[in-house]
Design an enzyme around this catalytic site. Structure first.
Site, PDB file in Angstrom:
ATOM      1  N   THR A  10       0.823  -1.211   0.000  1.00  0.00           N
ATOM      2  CA  THR A  10       0.000   0.000   0.000  1.00  0.00           C
ATOM      3  C   THR A  10       0.855   1.258   0.000  1.00  0.00           C
ATOM      4  OG1 THR A  10      -1.607  -1.260   1.265  1.00  0.00           O
ATOM      5  CG2 THR A  10      -1.907   1.125   1.229  1.00  0.00           C
ATOM      6  N   VAL A  11       1.820   1.326   0.916  1.00  0.00           N
ATOM      7  CA  VAL A  11       2.638   2.542   1.014  1.00  0.00           C
ATOM      8  C   VAL A  11       3.526   2.681  -0.224  1.00  0.00           C
ATOM      9  CG1 VAL A  11       4.404   3.747   2.379  1.00  0.00           C
ATOM     10  CG2 VAL A  11       2.567   2.524   3.543  1.00  0.00           C
ATOM     11  N   GLU A 123      10.605   9.911   8.610  1.00  0.00           N
ATOM     12  CA  GLU A 123       9.445  10.737   8.975  1.00  0.00           C
ATOM     13  C   GLU A 123       8.147   9.925   9.016  1.00  0.00           C
ATOM     14  OE1 GLU A 123       9.211  14.448   9.673  1.00  0.00           O
ATOM     15  OE2 GLU A 123       7.602  13.258  10.513  1.00  0.00           O
ATOM     16  N   VAL A 126       6.392   7.519  12.272  1.00  0.00           N
ATOM     17  CA  VAL A 126       5.524   7.978  13.368  1.00  0.00           C
ATOM     18  C   VAL A 126       4.546   9.011  12.811  1.00  0.00           C
ATOM     19  CG1 VAL A 126       5.403   9.057  15.648  1.00  0.00           C
ATOM     20  CG2 VAL A 126       7.411   7.711  15.028  1.00  0.00           C
ATOM     21  N   GLY A 128       2.360   8.844  10.467  1.00  0.00           N
ATOM     22  CA  GLY A 128       2.050   8.814   9.030  1.00  0.00           C
ATOM     23  C   GLY A 128       2.479  10.091   8.335  1.00  0.00           C
ATOM     24  N   GLY A 181     -10.869  -2.126   6.928  1.00  0.00           N
ATOM     25  CA  GLY A 181      -9.458  -2.238   6.542  1.00  0.00           C
ATOM     26  C   GLY A 181      -8.537  -1.404   7.417  1.00  0.00           C
ATOM     27  N   GLU A 184      -5.758  -4.621  11.369  1.00  0.00           N
ATOM     28  CA  GLU A 184      -5.273  -5.842  10.717  1.00  0.00           C
ATOM     29  C   GLU A 184      -6.170  -7.008  11.148  1.00  0.00           C
ATOM     30  OE1 GLU A 184      -2.331  -5.637   8.956  1.00  0.00           O
ATOM     31  OE2 GLU A 184      -2.072  -3.542   9.470  1.00  0.00           O
ATOM     32  N   ASP A 195       2.066  -0.942  18.746  1.00  0.00           N
ATOM     33  CA  ASP A 195       2.395  -0.008  17.665  1.00  0.00           C
ATOM     34  C   ASP A 195       2.717   1.381  18.248  1.00  0.00           C
ATOM     35  OD1 ASP A 195       2.030   0.796  14.632  1.00  0.00           O
ATOM     36  OD2 ASP A 195       0.761   2.178  15.763  1.00  0.00           O
ATOM     37  N   LYS A 199       6.328   3.709  18.432  1.00  0.00           N
ATOM     38  CA  LYS A 199       6.360   5.099  17.957  1.00  0.00           C
ATOM     39  C   LYS A 199       6.830   6.057  19.060  1.00  0.00           C
ATOM     40  CE  LYS A 199       2.756   4.332  14.477  1.00  0.00           C
ATOM     41  NZ  LYS A 199       1.300   4.276  14.263  1.00  0.00           N
TER      42      LYS A 199
HETATM   43  N1  HSE Z   1      -1.752   0.470  12.461  1.00  0.00           N
HETATM   44  C1  HSE Z   1      -1.252   1.797  12.488  1.00  0.00           C
HETATM   45  C2  HSE Z   1      -2.349   2.738  13.005  1.00  0.00           C
HETATM   46  C3  HSE Z   1      -0.799   2.199  11.123  1.00  0.00           C
HETATM   47  O1  HSE Z   1      -3.503   2.299  13.120  1.00  0.00           O
HETATM   48  O2  HSE Z   1      -2.089   3.878  13.339  1.00  0.00           O
HETATM   49  C4  HSE Z   1       0.146   3.341  11.076  1.00  0.00           C
HETATM   50  O3  HSE Z   1       1.363   3.083  11.709  1.00  0.00           O
END
Ligand code: HSE
Length: 404
Positions: A10-11, A123, A126, A128, A181, A184, A195, A199
């Site tokens: 995706t990215v 960048e 953290v 996005g 979506g 996960e 997550d 960060k």
């Molecule tokens: N799973 C992460 C979130 C994705 O929901 O923020 C971005 O790192």
């Protein structure tokens, strides 16, 4: 300038899209056109535009002297770590959106980049698309940063927002987040706070200049938060947010990821849905807040491409970063001062007296359920845990930290 992209998920697709879409303005900003020469991916792609760029062997990229920047969007520690080390050692700048890689090896890869007069930029790892790494590294350099508190995970923020607004339970909203979506299939990394933990480890290492190991950060997720907790929060003028924080207090640093009740007037209380918000406090600037889309194809790609532009602009020069390999010993989590909101099932008439005896004078919260709810005074985690242990025999419905 020729670059290589590792991973066309995706990215990765977003990166190709942004580079094509904004070709002219990117060329102006980078001082030269940026062209993707290779894309490393194990899959084949029918789409001719990207299909012709696909390579399966990383060495083709590594050994091509024309490639000056490698952008990684594969995720996971390996093979990203091996590729990062190899690229930097060969004098190629390395750009990544991979928080696992950065949280574990950020200091080492920054040092390697410095020794090779190239750059390691991250960048997108953290927040996005929110600029936060560059501000910490380059804009807020006159300040002593003493606190960073943020909503760093979009999935859990979406879940908490829906639970609050629609009076629904965690499992129910999680299913919706998965269908949309956002979460996960295995949502553990998001909902258990892992997550956000990685960060905040990255942010604190950058802010305080030494390595904060994410394994040392006490981390709690949102799986135990219920719709009843949300109703209480509303009643006391609060919202529940998954906050990742690092703070310097009396010369020591503490970090934590946990759900916290915060006042509705707190700036982070207004950060809803999949958005992220990061609140930074510095001794000169005071308070600054960063807000935006913390995940998703294009916001994340925007940050990756901005790093590519930065790497192109700084060809031959290493951008200094404060983060070194020395490890920071975090403050003992038991000694951190907190207040808790506590809910007890009211199965004993004497419950009020027992609470008073153990916790002293507390702030009672009216309960719409068959419960006794209260807010403790400020005390250490250790003191609170000891008092809670004396509640054996009572049913604790929940206990949530409160900052009001
Ligand atoms: N799973 C992460 C979130 C994705 O929901 O923020 C971005 O790192």
């Amino acid at each position: 300038m020729k670059i290589a992209l590792l991973g066309l998920g995706t990215v990765g697709r977003g990166v190709v899209e942004v580079i094509n879409e904004n070709k002219d303005s990117i060329a102006k900003r980078a001082g030269q056109p940026i062209e993707v020469k290779y894309i490393l991916d194990i899959r084949d792609f029918e789409d001719e535009e990207v299909g012709r760029l696909i390579v399966k062997d990383f060495n083709i990229i590594l050994n091509d002297e024309e490639i000056e920047i490698v952008a990684e969007a594969m995720g996971g520690v390996e093979p990203a770590y091996t590729y990062a080390k190899a690229s930097l050692s060969k004098g190629k700048s390395f750009v990544t959106s991979n928080k696992e890689l950065v949280a574990l090896y950020g200091a080492e890869l920054l040092e390697l980049a410095k020794n090779n007069e190239v750059n390691f930029l991250f960048e997108a790892s953290v927040g996005g698309g929110i600029p936060i790494i560059r501000p910490l590294n380059q804009s807020l350099t006159a300040d002593e940063i003493y606190e960073i508190t943020g909503i760093l995970n979009g999935t859990t923020n979406f879940i908490l927002t829906k639970m609050k607004e629609e009076g629904r339970n965690f499992e129910d909203v999680l299913k919706e987040a998965q269908a949309l979506g956002y979460a996960e299939k295995n949502p553990e990394a998001d909902v258990e706070g892992y997550d956000a933990c990685r960060k905040v480890a990255i942010l604190s290492s950058l802010a305080f200049g030494e390595h904060v190991s994410y394994q040392d950060i006490p981390t709690e997720g949102i799986t135990k938060i219920t719709k009843e907790d949300m109703a209480y929060a509303e009643q006391i003028g609060c919202v529940i947010k998954l906050l990742a924080t690092c703070q310097k207090q009396d010369g020591t640093i503490f970090a934590r990821v946990a759900p916290v009740l915060i006042s509705k007037s707190h700036p982070l209380a207004m950060v809803n849905d999949v958005f992220n918000g990061i609140f930074v406090k510095g001794n000169v600037i005071g308070e600054v807040m960063f807000y935006g889309r913390g995940a998703g194809k294009l916001p994340t790609a925007s940050a990756v491409v901005a790093d590519i532009v930065d790497a192109a602009k700084h060809k031959g020069t290493n951008i200094i970063s404060l983060w070194n390999r020395e490890k920071i010993e975090l403050k003992d989590k038991d000694q951190v001062k907190v207040r808790y909101f506590v809910r007890l099932q009211k199965d004993e008439a004497c419950i009020e007296n027992v609470v008073k005896e153990i916790f002293g004078d507390t702030e009672e919260v009216q309960s719409p359920y068959n419960e006794y709810a209260f807010i403790t005074n400020i005390e250490t985690e250790e003191q609170f845990a000891e008092k809670v242990s004396r509640l054996a025999g009572f049913t604790i419905m929940n206990k949530i930290r409160i900052e009001k």
